[in-house]
Design a protein around this motif. Structure first.
Motif, short mmCIF file in Angstrom:
data_model
loop_
_atom_site.label_atom_id
_atom_site.label_comp_id
_atom_site.label_asym_id
_atom_site.label_seq_id
_atom_site.Cartn_x
_atom_site.Cartn_y
_atom_site.Cartn_z
N GLU A 32 -1.61 -3.80 -11.94
CA GLU A 32 -2.78 -3.03 -11.57
C GLU A 32 -3.46 -3.38 -10.17
O GLU A 32 -3.90 -2.59 -9.80
N ARG A 33 -3.18 -4.52 -9.74
CA ARG A 33 -3.85 -4.87 -8.43
C ARG A 33 -3.04 -4.07 -7.14
O ARG A 33 -3.83 -4.19 -6.37
N ASP A 50 -7.74 -6.87 -2.60
CA ASP A 50 -7.68 -7.96 -2.81
C ASP A 50 -6.08 -8.49 -2.84
O ASP A 50 -5.93 -9.82 -3.23
N ARG A 64 -4.90 -2.29 -4.07
CA ARG A 64 -6.23 -2.73 -3.88
C ARG A 64 -6.41 -3.87 -2.86
O ARG A 64 -5.53 -4.26 -2.44
N ARG A 76 0.80 -1.17 0.06
CA ARG A 76 0.05 0.02 0.03
C ARG A 76 0.80 1.29 -0.01
O ARG A 76 0.34 2.22 -0.46
#
Lengths: 324, 330
Positions: A232-233, A238, A236, A202
């Motif tokens: 792109e994850r 998940d 996020r 993060r």
């Protein structure tokens, strides 16, 4: 609001003056290829692996994860005959932000411990991002551990006494390996040494903002590493814990952990938080926050007074762990 | 620059390395690094152990190339590259590099920058060197000043109040107070060395050092004699200083020496050699003349002086006359 960062330790600040031509704080995706070819990684890997003849060194190709290529293990064992007992194994995972490096990088630290502790070092090579996104890295590291546990006897290692250790991305992968072996019931680790580990995709802690543009591996470089791993994850909800261990909901049932980090680096807050969460579920952890330390300072400036204290703390923890 | 892992190891002697050395020590100075970090920087950048020895402040730091601090019993080798902490001062920072005619450019830059920053740190953390603070030295050496004031001044000079110290009286310059146990740096030039005493007794060491100074000589042909005289070693001869005032009418034996010296330029150096060595053979060797030449010179000198020089009594009289001659001049 971003607060002023803690000052670097005086000796480490001077060391940064010398290494800043080789290693800069930030790193973007389009610079990865250049840095891989650059002097920094080359010199990190340019080590005397025998440590003046103390170790016998072997490169071993072993099976990788199912359907994936073989992986290379660097096995360094003391040349002197072992005593009655087989030796503890330090399973080393190299750093390099998930995008750089090989199984030589940073292994000198593990070799220095192993020389003091009469241990074997096995350093694993894993596929790098972005060419190989998650989970290639952690699966390679897991496969190497499985082979090591099964074949430890071939090089005098004790499969019951394997400690995983790594710095930076290697620290993050070590933490992920501890989670993965717990969850899969894989080879049991007796300890995890997480040196300035890269734990949280993060990239949003106060320290990650505070240290922007400063030292080694700032938030730009960190974003590059996580983007290379997760595309792109990253960031996020998940993101799996085996990619970013800070995402793990449950930190119970893990082997004892040694964690350290500099107070003047991007990873400070995520490492402190990780240690706290281990304690909060009744786990065992020793945490050192070295004042004025930049990321990986003990590797870049091993002569500095702070680095000497830091290395001594790592060794003392391992000594206590292995004498239990 | 040859780094392992971008690590701080020995630098190649090129201009780029010198620039990095400067940046390194500037950064240490900016971030107020301590003495050990500075000496460590010198050792790491030079790739040889470095040591700092400041006798006046009792500072002794030695660091190996791997950054660990380790003392050594061996004294510094004068052949090592070194730098003083004050212009014209004694060497204080050393790089333990053997077998080199002169320091490389990088060594010179390391020494210059490190010594410069070390000087600032010492001034900041240990007070200024004793020789640099005449007001404090004056107070310590003033026997009429209150004891409390003298002790306070001694602390200000960084003296260890529990350890003996001594005063040096240079011919040209201010008194210097040095710890008694440090003999690492013998004084240079013409210096009287006072006895080692407790800090409160330093006024006595100072007055005896000034007496000892009067027994020194330039060490030239026209003023032969020792440049450094220890008050401790004078014994009863020190009493002569009270009897022979500088500039007063010289005693007759000194006048005889002066007129003889005017007649024979070799005379004073020859007689000093005779008076200060154990045998005539040693004296001949000292002034590099043949033994028979020395015998001829002595016959000539006895004639000029009017007393024998080859008897114990005559040699004693000669020694006294030479000593009194120094006292009339200083």
């Amino acid at each position: 609001m971003t607060q002023a960062p803690p000052p670097f330790d005086p000796e480490l600040a001077a060391a940064l003056e010398l290494i800043k031509d080789v290693i800069s704080p930030g790193l973007t995706m389009d610079e990865i290829a250049d840095v891989r070819q650059g002097a920094g990684i080359q010199m990190l890997a340019d080590l005397d692996l025998t440590v003046d003849g103390f170790f016998e060194v072997e490169d071993r190709a072993v099976p990788g994860p199912e359907g994936a290529p073989e992986i290379s293990l660097l096995i360094c064992r003391p040349a002197a005959p072992a005593g009655a007992e087989s030796r503890p194994v330090i399973y080393h995972v190299h750093g390099g932000g998930l995008i750089l490096g090989n199984n030589r990088v940073g292994v000198d630290v593990a070799l220095a411990w192993a020389k003091e502790l009469d241990a074997v070092v096995v350093s694993v090579e894993y596929r790098l991002a972005p060419e190989h996104p998650y989970p290639a890295q952690i699966e390679d590291v897991y496969a190497g551990l499985e082979w090591t546990a099964k074949h430890a006897g071939e090089f005098g290692g004790d499969p019951q006494r394997i400690v995983v250790a790594g710095a930076s991305a290697g620290g993050g992968l070590s933490a992920a390996l501890a989670l993965l072996t717990r969850d899969r019931g894989g080879p049991e680790l007796i300890g995890q040494v997480l040196l300035c580990p890269m734990l949280d995709d993060r990239n949003d802690t106060p320290s990650s903002h505070q240290m922007a543009g400063l030292g080694v591996w700032d938030r730009t470089a960190n974003e590059t590493g996580w983007t290379a791993l997760l595309g792109e994850r990253w960031g996020r909800p998940d993101v799996p814990a085996y990619a970013a261990p800070a995402r793990a909901g449950d930190l119970s049932g893990l082997p004892p952990a040694f964690l350290d980090v500099g107070s003047a680096e991007t990873f400070r807050d995520e490492v402190v938080a990780y240690a706290s969460r281990i304690w909060q579920v009744g786990g065992v952890a020793e945490l050192h926050v070295w004042p004025g330390g930049f990321h990986g300072f003990d590797g870049f400036a091993p002569q500095a007074a702070l680095s000497q204290v830091c290395r001594a703390a790592q060794l003392a923890w391992l000594r206590r762990l292995l004498s239990q | 620059m040859k780094e392992l892992a971008g690590r701080l190891t020995a630098l190649d002697p090129d201009a780029g390395a010198a620039v990095r050395v400067i940046a390194y020590f500037d950064r240490l100075a900016e971030s107020r690094a301590g003495l050990e970090a500075l000496v460590r920087g010198a050792a790491v950048l030079a790739g040889v152990p470095a040591r700092l020895m400041d006798a006046d402040r009792r500072v002794h730091v030695r660091v190996e190339t791997d950054g660990t601090r380790r003392e050594s019993d061996l004294p510094p080798d004068p052949a090592w590259p070194s730098a003083p902490l004050t212009p014209d001062g004694a060497p204080a920072l050393w790089l333990e590099r053997d077998g080199q005619a002169e320091p490389s450019v990088v060594d010179a830059v390391i020494l210059e920058r490190a010594a410069g920053v070390i000087r600032l740190v010492l001034d900041r953390t240990r007070g200024r060197a004793p020789a640099d603070d005449p007001a404090l030295v004056e107070t310590v050496l003033d026997g009429t000043a209150p004891e409390a004031a003298r002790l306070h001044a001694a602390r200000g000079l960084g003296l260890d109040l529990a350890a003996p110290a001594r005063v040096l009286a240079p011919l040209d310059g201010r008194p210097r107070i040095v710890p008694a146990h440090l003999d690492a740096e013998p004084p240079v030039g013409r210096v009287g060395v006072g006895p080692a005493v407790a800090v409160l007794d330093l006024p006595r060491s100072w007055s005896e050092a000034r007496v000892a100074l009067r027994f020194t000589a330039e060490g030239t042909a026209q003023d032969p004699g020792p440049g450094v005289v220890h008050a401790d070693e004078l014994g009863g001869i020190a009493l002569l200083a009270g009897l022979v005032a500088p500039g007063a009418e010289p005693p007759p034996d000194v006048q005889a020496l002066e007129s003889a010296a005017a007649a024979a330029p070799w005379l004073l150096a020859t007689l000093h050699a005779v008076a200060s060595t154990v045998s005539l053979r040693a004296a001949a060797a000292e002034i590099t003349v043949h033994h028979s030449t020395l015998q001829e010179r002595l016959t000539h000198a006895e004639h000029l002086l009017g007393w024998p020089l080859r008897t114990p009594q005559g040699r004693f009289r000669l020694g006294l006359a030479l000593t009194m001659r120094r006292l009339t001049r200083t």
